[in-house]
Design a protein around this motif. Sequence first.
Motif, PDB file in Angstrom:
ATOM      1  N   ILE A 123       0.919  -1.073   0.033  1.00 44.79           N
ATOM      2  CA  ILE A 123       0.048  -0.013  -0.001  1.00 44.79           C
ATOM      3  C   ILE A 123       1.041   1.299  -0.016  1.00 44.79           C
ATOM      4  O   ILE A 123       0.366   2.278  -0.288  1.00 44.79           O
ATOM      5  N   TYR A 124       2.036   1.104   0.207  1.00 43.08           N
ATOM      6  CA  TYR A 124       3.001   2.316   0.288  1.00 43.08           C
ATOM      7  C   TYR A 124       4.526   2.047  -0.173  1.00 43.08           C
ATOM      8  O   TYR A 124       5.027   1.013   0.427  1.00 43.08           O
ATOM      9  N   SER A 125       5.122   2.642  -0.728  1.00 40.50           N
ATOM     10  CA  SER A 125       6.621   2.416  -1.281  1.00 40.50           C
ATOM     11  C   SER A 125       7.344   3.767  -1.404  1.00 40.50           C
ATOM     12  O   SER A 125       6.797   4.575  -1.881  1.00 40.50           O
ATOM     13  N   ASN A 126       8.218   3.615  -0.716  1.00 37.99           N
ATOM     14  CA  ASN A 126       8.996   5.215  -0.286  1.00 37.99           C
ATOM     15  C   ASN A 126      10.248   5.029  -1.314  1.00 37.99           C
ATOM     16  O   ASN A 126      10.678   3.990  -1.954  1.00 37.99           O
ATOM     17  N   CYS A 127      10.911   6.312  -1.301  1.00 40.79           N
ATOM     18  CA  CYS A 127      12.052   6.172  -2.097  1.00 40.79           C
ATOM     19  C   CYS A 127      13.129   5.687  -1.362  1.00 40.79           C
ATOM     20  O   CYS A 127      13.188   5.527  -0.272  1.00 40.79           O
TER      21      CYS A 127
END
Length: 307
Positions: free
Chosen positions: A178-182
């Motif tokens: 549901i979320y992927s960061n840099c």
Amino acid sequence: MTTGNITGLGHAESSPSIQGDKITWRDDGSVIVYNISTGKEIKIVNASTPAIYGDNIVYVRSKYENGQPADYQTAPYNSLYLYNLITNKEVQLTDYEHATYVFSIYEDRIVWVQKNKNTRLGNISIYDIPTKRVSDISIDGRSGSPDIYGNVVVWTEYQNGSTNVYMRDIAKHKTLKIYSNCIGGKVRSPDIYGNIVMWTEDQNGSTNVYIRDIDKNKTSQIYTNWTGYCLSIYGDRIVWMSGSGKGDNFHSDIYMYNISTNETTRITNNTYAREPAIYDDKIVYIDSRSDPEYREDRNIYLYNLSA
């Protein structure tokens, strides 16, 4: 500032948790369980880091290499335990190993991550209390910070230089990122209540706070350059601690954010409050206000938003 009622409950070192009319915390190498309705408390010795749901308490027992009990789970050997307040029975869930545990309980399910103390990496497992069955949710060895609500488990997973947030619907046997960061960023401590998932992200020297509405499939950033710690969510309320000042002028206070109204409220004023947890209209937290000089004598307080 709000106008709620504050009640001191006694000495406490850390790890407050609240669910229903019961509060738990760690103090002097033991877990304390306090019943708000009756005013009675029990002590579970040689235990730390409690979490509670209903009449079930989960905690860690630790010991040194020579087998002697330790008072916190930073010791070499740790094991996860379950205690039922009705039957007064204790069950050992995991063997003593070189690991630390992060865990969560909701109804009859417990999720935990068993982390290698050197790599700080591990896998997510789920335990069903009635059947005593343990199942693995993640198996790549790079998972952490699990939380559970209903049939949904959320956690972080390190992949290719970045930290992602995953969600698994146990009933539907479906896992979703549901979320992927840099790359280079760090996502921390996802927390779930109802259809809302909350987490923080460290990126480029600043910390941001996000919430995900599962039903709407929508992610929103609610804070930029956030300076707080110890997020906790219940309903549409989020609480945390935030510090200011340095040295003798340092203070830390509890704040609350309302998702529905986008309003932030300060709960305490120029105290040494920390580690808040919220349930319904009640907030518990640790505060060393009684020892302003050294800030070593800590007590636990109950703040009632409805009073």
